[in-house]
Design an enzyme around this catalytic site. Sequence first.
Site, mmCIF file in Angstrom:
data_model
loop_
_atom_site.group_PDB
_atom_site.id
_atom_site.type_symbol
_atom_site.label_atom_id
_atom_site.label_comp_id
_atom_site.label_asym_id
_atom_site.label_seq_id
_atom_site.Cartn_x
_atom_site.Cartn_y
_atom_site.Cartn_z
ATOM 1 N N LYS A 64 0.847 -1.204 0.000
ATOM 2 C CA LYS A 64 0.000 0.000 0.000
ATOM 3 C C LYS A 64 0.886 1.259 0.000
ATOM 4 O O LYS A 64 2.091 1.166 0.281
ATOM 5 C CB LYS A 64 -0.907 -0.014 1.234
ATOM 6 C CG LYS A 64 -0.143 -0.078 2.534
ATOM 7 C CD LYS A 64 -1.064 -0.310 3.714
ATOM 8 C CE LYS A 64 -0.279 -0.292 5.006
ATOM 9 N NZ LYS A 64 -1.123 -0.156 6.175
ATOM 10 N N TYR A 77 18.233 29.178 7.645
ATOM 11 C CA TYR A 77 17.041 29.870 8.147
ATOM 12 C C TYR A 77 17.016 29.922 9.671
ATOM 13 O O TYR A 77 17.327 28.927 10.334
ATOM 14 C CB TYR A 77 15.771 29.161 7.682
ATOM 15 C CG TYR A 77 15.412 29.417 6.236
ATOM 16 C CD1 TYR A 77 15.114 30.705 5.790
ATOM 17 C CD2 TYR A 77 15.349 28.370 5.331
ATOM 18 C CE1 TYR A 77 14.765 30.926 4.464
ATOM 19 C CE2 TYR A 77 15.001 28.575 4.011
ATOM 20 C CZ TYR A 77 14.705 29.865 3.581
ATOM 21 O OH TYR A 77 14.367 30.089 2.279
HETATM 22 C C1 LIG Z 1 -3.512 -4.985 8.084
HETATM 23 C C2 LIG Z 1 -2.037 -4.794 7.970
HETATM 24 N N1 LIG Z 1 -1.252 -5.879 7.919
HETATM 25 C C3 LIG Z 1 0.092 -5.768 7.817
HETATM 26 C C4 LIG Z 1 0.706 -4.528 7.761
HETATM 27 C C5 LIG Z 1 2.200 -4.449 7.653
HETATM 28 O O1 LIG Z 1 2.750 -3.886 8.799
HETATM 29 P P1 LIG Z 1 4.349 -3.709 8.915
HETATM 30 O O2 LIG Z 1 4.714 -2.698 7.904
HETATM 31 O O3 LIG Z 1 4.539 -3.229 10.297
HETATM 32 O O4 LIG Z 1 4.923 -5.048 8.633
HETATM 33 C C6 LIG Z 1 -0.079 -3.376 7.814
HETATM 34 C C7 LIG Z 1 0.554 -2.071 7.786
HETATM 35 O O5 LIG Z 1 0.188 -1.130 8.398
HETATM 36 C C8 LIG Z 1 -1.488 -3.513 7.914
HETATM 37 O O6 LIG Z 1 -2.287 -2.451 7.952
#
Ligand SMILES: Cc1ncc(COP(=O)(O)O)c(C=O)c1O
Length: 359
Positions: free
Chosen positions: A35, A256
């Site tokens: 994602k 700055y």
């Molecule tokens: C439902 C879910 N599973 C797995 C993950 C993966 O988590 P991580 O990046 O801590 O491995 C996420 C990330 O936020 C998530 O929302």
Amino acid sequence: MPRACQIKIDKNALINNLNIVNHYAPNSGIIAMVKANAYGNGLSIVASALEGKVSAFGVACLEEALMLKACGVASEIILFEGVFSQEEYQEVQAKKLTVVIHNHKQLNELLSMPLGKKQKISLKVDTGMHRLGFNPSEIMDIYHTVKSCKWVDESITVMTHFCCADELENPQTKEQMALFYKHLKGLNAPMSLANSAAIVAWPDAHADYVRPGIMLYGASPIATLDAFALGLKPVMNFYSDVIALRDISPNETVGYGSIWQAHRQTKIAVVACGYGDGYPRVIKDNTPVFINENFAPIVGRISMDMLTIDVTDLPGVQIGDKVELWGEHVAIDSVAKAANTTSYELMAKITARPQREVV
Ligand SMILES: Cc1ncc(COP(=O)(O)O)c(C=O)c1O
């Protein structure tokens, strides 16, 4: 010649990190969490490197799934926030996507509208995160209801998400696991619980599918454990060049707000990278970068396009010298700590401006 600020995405590091996931959870399928543009690393690059090597890809929403499809991904794609309206099922079905069902609105919409093809779903149980998911006490009934629905595919993965798996002393992960397994006792369905931290630290949570995100990209999922010590390699390497050198006299200030003042005759190197590229604006003084096989401290405020480093003790620094902001020598986790944030946020906030190269 373009501006030197650059992100190098290391595909070998990604495969190395996938192997580390396999090492920790050898009996589980892998749902690679991609994602948010693969946590800022670049969806198409990451997907093409992992396609065929993982069981499925995890995205937040339909739009991200369609981007993955456009990259030619044929593996299963799971929408972790599910659909936001019934209309999305048209595209979901056309592209054979899997949807997470996590609330009663989604459940009612799924059950109330006959779908043309079998729809693959995953059910989410809220065992303590208290964001998405059904109450543990209702999950069995919901499972059997959807299982008997004619247009729902019979393989339904049941999952939950941990809120504190990165805290090794925190009893909540065990409590979440106990709740999950108690309410699903006797159910013969695939199960998924573990994010990266749980892959590393909570083997009882591995179950049928693990869901690594951050560890795939080479950062440590656990603050007290070093990524390099876990065998993880940085996928995202952030570089730029020195574009100017300044001699600063004692008592003169740099940048700055004039927040940094020289206490000695100082050589300052100006690096073409700032918060407009994704380097955090608020960072502790003296956070290191890597230049000419040495570390040099950042001094003064980070601006939109530039940051300044003290190279007084590194004679020979020239305009055009390469600077690593994070990567092989400067762990992204250490920069995150200095910026009072996480590697997740740093990666996801890399902007479109740096050039991207795949190695
Ligand atoms: C439902 C879910 N599973 C797995 C993950 C993966 O988590 P991580 O990046 O801590 O491995 C996420 C990330 O936020 C998530 O929302």
